[in-house]
Design an enzyme around this catalytic site. Sequence first.
Site, PDB file in Angstrom:
ATOM      1  N   LYS A 168      -8.766  -8.810   0.034  1.00 20.79           N
ATOM      2  CA  LYS A 168      -9.561  -8.190   1.098  1.00 20.79           C
ATOM      3  C   LYS A 168      -9.975  -9.264   2.081  1.00 20.79           C
ATOM      4  O   LYS A 168     -10.080 -10.430   1.724  1.00 20.79           O
ATOM      5  CB  LYS A 168     -10.819  -7.532   0.517  1.00 20.79           C
ATOM      6  CG  LYS A 168     -11.406  -6.452   1.401  1.00 20.79           C
ATOM      7  CD  LYS A 168     -10.703  -5.132   1.166  1.00 20.79           C
ATOM      8  CE  LYS A 168     -11.342  -3.992   1.920  1.00 20.79           C
ATOM      9  NZ  LYS A 168     -10.908  -2.695   1.370  1.00 20.79           N
TER      10      LYS A 168
HETATM   11  N1  GLU Z   1      -8.887  -0.456   3.210  1.00 26.57           N
HETATM   12  C1  GLU Z   1      -8.258   0.540   2.413  1.00 26.57           C
HETATM   13  C2  GLU Z   1      -8.835   0.543   1.011  1.00 26.57           C
HETATM   14  O1  GLU Z   1      -9.948   0.125   0.798  1.00 26.57           O
HETATM   15  C3  GLU Z   1      -6.741   0.461   2.464  1.00 26.57           C
HETATM   16  C4  GLU Z   1      -6.155  -0.820   1.967  1.00 26.57           C
HETATM   17  C5  GLU Z   1      -4.649  -0.915   2.191  1.00 26.57           C
HETATM   18  O2  GLU Z   1      -4.032   0.030   2.674  1.00 26.57           O
HETATM   19  O3  GLU Z   1      -4.110  -1.979   1.854  1.00 26.57           O
HETATM   20  O4  GLU Z   1      -8.227   1.018   0.094  1.00 26.57           O
END
Ligand code: GLU
Length: 427
Positions: A115
């Site tokens: 992240k």
């Molecule tokens: N931000 C989204 C989540 O928390 C999507 C992450 C992604 O598609 O890699 O799952």
Amino acid sequence: MKSETISYLPEADKGPWGIYLEQVERVTPYLGKLSYWVDTLKRPKRILIVDVPIHLDDGTVVHFEGYRVHHNTSRGPAKGGVRYHQDVTLSEVMALSAWMTIKNAAVGLPYGGGKGGIRVDPRRLSPSELERITRRYTSEIGILIGPKKDIPAPDVGTGPREMAWMMDTYSMNVGATTPGVVTGKPIAIGGSLGRADATGNGVFFASRSAAEKIGLDIEGSRVVVQGFGNVGNAAARAFYDHGAKIVAISDVTGAVINEAGIDPYDLADYVSKSETRGVLGYPKAEPLPAAELFQVPCEFLIPAALERQITEQNAWKVETKIVAEGANGPTTPAADDILAERGVIVVPDVIANAGGVTVSYFEWVQDFNSYFWTEEEINKNLERVMREAFEAVWQVSQDRKVSLRTAAYIVAASRVLEARAMRGLYP
Ligand code: GLU
């Protein structure tokens, strides 16, 4: 395996990372021999903190703090979004990266967890300032990202536009157009059909699976949604399209209620034209104090905003049958216990909102193959993946007599730690 508890954060920080650690503690007794490796889950693999200086439109230079965390890569490359929000902290990004590890494993996607984030209020930057901050941040984290190493995606405060800038910046720096370095891109540059609404649609699929287990009909049911961004909006539309009644919705500007039902399409139209760009003042509903949102009686409560919204302070007041977590980390462990005691089913974030990263995976596969699927194929496969993931977790929760969250963590942590054990320590 024994080791000292290490901490990158002050002891007092019981923030999102503290919540995640508590969730890992809760699953550990169920991991059998694999608990030998459980400390792997309690620390991120690597953390990068970057300074992101940009020129504002008035010529001044300002510095922002950005992060990219790889929590785990035992099962595949790091995967997870990038958040732009004024309250982003390292603790939050660490927790969000760990929740991606658990989510990707729970759904069976061949990814680890990562992240990123920048502590910035994107609503206070112009489009050209946003472009500069995105490009500089992408360059700074360039040593970590890559289509086979770490694949960012949208999260709170970012979307297809930012992904296009990230894809371009990375591509220009390596000298080759590389669509697979990010997902959630516009269709014109290798994005996937169905990605925009995937998280919200997935919330609906997971909610429907849970409802089937307790004989609850979607048609005519009442739904309360916290957050009217990408996730809350699409989830509300999916429920509405299946005959549910959206009785209350909130966002950063306020909350609105109408027991006869709110049309989320009409509300989205209002939001796009309103001065505040929010639900505040929507004429076809009554204003509601935001703090009262969770007390509105409903069958489905969808927290689709930020972490730590359902806490021990307000969990007693929640009047619903099913909580489906569109957001990451909206329910604290203490609130989980209160909801369980009150017979409320919580479909945890790592299953409920996994539709987004599932279609991100489809997008990444399409980019590698340079062959694109129809929207129908995407949605059919999303529905299948969500159903299978929910059923597997439901079964474990029945067999082991644990909550759906602990069941999801049993499934996911076992997969991650099995991979960890098989790979062994090297060097
Ligand atoms: N931000 C989204 C989540 O928390 C999507 C992450 C992604 O598609 O890699 O799952």
